[in-house]
Scaffold this active site. Structure first.
Site, PDB file in Angstrom:
ATOM      1  N   ASP A 174      62.415  72.049 -31.867  1.00  0.00           N
ATOM      2  CA  ASP A 174      61.777  72.880 -32.882  1.00  0.00           C
ATOM      3  C   ASP A 174      62.824  73.797 -33.511  1.00  0.00           C
ATOM      4  OD1 ASP A 174      59.028  73.887 -33.974  1.00  0.00           O
ATOM      5  OD2 ASP A 174      60.127  75.706 -33.452  1.00  0.00           O
ATOM      6  N   ASN A 182      61.492  79.974 -44.429  1.00  0.00           N
ATOM      7  CA  ASN A 182      60.821  79.574 -45.665  1.00  0.00           C
ATOM      8  C   ASN A 182      60.377  80.778 -46.483  1.00  0.00           C
ATOM      9  OD1 ASN A 182      60.954  76.762 -45.821  1.00  0.00           O
ATOM     10  ND2 ASN A 182      59.172  76.459 -44.512  1.00  0.00           N
ATOM     11  N   HIS A 187      60.726  77.239 -50.027  1.00  0.00           N
ATOM     12  CA  HIS A 187      60.517  75.902 -49.449  1.00  0.00           C
ATOM     13  C   HIS A 187      61.601  74.888 -49.824  1.00  0.00           C
ATOM     14  CE1 HIS A 187      56.710  76.615 -47.413  1.00  0.00           C
ATOM     15  NE2 HIS A 187      56.381  77.399 -48.430  1.00  0.00           N
ATOM     16  N   ASP A 191      63.413  72.738 -47.045  1.00  0.00           N
ATOM     17  CA  ASP A 191      63.539  71.278 -47.015  1.00  0.00           C
ATOM     18  C   ASP A 191      64.999  70.858 -46.832  1.00  0.00           C
ATOM     19  OD1 ASP A 191      60.832  71.011 -47.338  1.00  0.00           O
ATOM     20  OD2 ASP A 191      60.916  70.479 -49.463  1.00  0.00           O
ATOM     21  N   GLU A 217      58.559  71.404 -38.735  1.00  0.00           N
ATOM     22  CA  GLU A 217      59.944  71.639 -38.320  1.00  0.00           C
ATOM     23  C   GLU A 217      60.206  71.115 -36.918  1.00  0.00           C
ATOM     24  OE1 GLU A 217      57.760  75.575 -37.445  1.00  0.00           O
ATOM     25  OE2 GLU A 217      57.624  73.899 -38.838  1.00  0.00           O
TER      26      GLU A 217
END
Length: 306
Positions: A174, A182, A187, A191, A217
């Site tokens: 994780d 974010n 975002h 990404d 994630e």
């Protein structure tokens, strides 16, 4: 196109071979049905021109054997009959033939049928490629290009179905404090960070291992032939490699994006089912998070049922 000719009559074989080669195709020649079947398995021709009556496998049996063996490939089957009777033609089509010609063979008629064979086999090859691409797409995460959970489910099922047990480890990964990343950077940046981390994960393991985007994630690694100690070492190297990316994150105590990982082992003495292994890896990941993040935790062996 490669064409297999099967005929026990020498004159018929010579006429057929000449017609096929004049049409610009490569020839493989068999003198009976049994040899034709062996040559078919070796050469996988695009078309087969087979006599109906032969020693060993006859033309109908050869057609059936070829159709039963096909997977994504397709072979165009042309049956050669002595009389072209309706019963022979119908039996041939029911056995899997695509077309037929009669003896004495007319080279022009055969050439026309080989043109049709090229078109049909080309279409089947295109369809096979499209199916393969769609199959791969359905098992690939569109953002990271890693395998997805569908592929993970299939790979784990294959491991569990093996007759001989196969040692492996699962590592649940994780990205630490990713929600705040974010929120701070947006975002698109999130990404891009996931893509960079996914590339690091994929580049740090062997080709025989599996790397999957588990969701959001979270990632999962399937490490073949590893015990818990070996997997822990692998994941520590990966954790360090992600840290070394130096992806700035002012909302994280380390100042950069980091990962945490939980490892569960499927090995002698603790061969639990895949659902339990996933739970154990997830619990180990939770323990890593609770201990301060940016670390690797191995599931306690006492948590595995014997």
């Amino acid at each position: 196109m490669k064409v297999l000719i099967a005929d026990d009559d020498l004159i018929s074989r010579m006429i057929t071979k000449a017609a096929v080669e004049q049409a610009g195709h490569d020839c493989v020649v068999a003198v009976d049905g049994d040899e034709a079947w062996e040559l078919y398995q070796v050469h996988q021709p695009g078309a087969v021109v087979t006599d109906l009556m032969m020693p060993g496998l006859n033309g109908l049996d050869l057609c059936r054997a070829i159709r039963e063996s096909e997977d994504d490939s397709y072979t165009y089957l042309i049956l050669v009959t002595s009389h072209g009777s309706r019963d022979d033609v119908l039996a041939g089509m029911e056995a899997g033939a695509d077309d037929y010609v009669t003896k004495p063979l007319d080279p022009f008629n055969l050439r026309i049928r080989l043109l049709a064979a090229q078109r049909i086999t080309s279409l089947h090859a295109d369809l096979a490629r499209y199916r393969s691409a769609l199959t791969e797409q359905a098992r690939t995460d569109p953002l990271t290009k890693l395998h997805n959970r569908l592929k993970l489910t299939e790979d784990l099922a294959e491991l569990q179905d093996r007759t001989e047990p196969h040692d492996f480890c699962l590592a649940m990964v994780d990205v630490d404090n990713f929600k705040s990343y974010n929120d701070l950077y947006g975002h698109p940046a999130g990404d891009a960070a996931l893509v960079a981390i996914a590339s690091t994960l994929a580049g740090a393991v062997r080709e025989t291992d599996g790397v999957y985007r588990f969701g959001g994630e979270e990632f999962l690694l399937l490490l073949h032939g590893q015990d818990a100690d070996g997997a822990e070492g692998v994941m520590e190297r990966i954790r360090s490699a992600v840290h070394a990316l130096q992806i700035e994150h002012t909302g994280d105590p380390d100042g950069v994006l980091t990962i945490s990982a939980g490892v569960a082992s499927y090995a002698e003495g603790h061969r639990s089912g895949t659902e339990q292994l996933l739970k154990d890896a997830d619990l180990a990941l939770y323990a890593a998070k609770a201990s301060g993040r940016n670390r690797v935790t191995v599931a306690s062996r006492s948590s595995f049922p014997n």
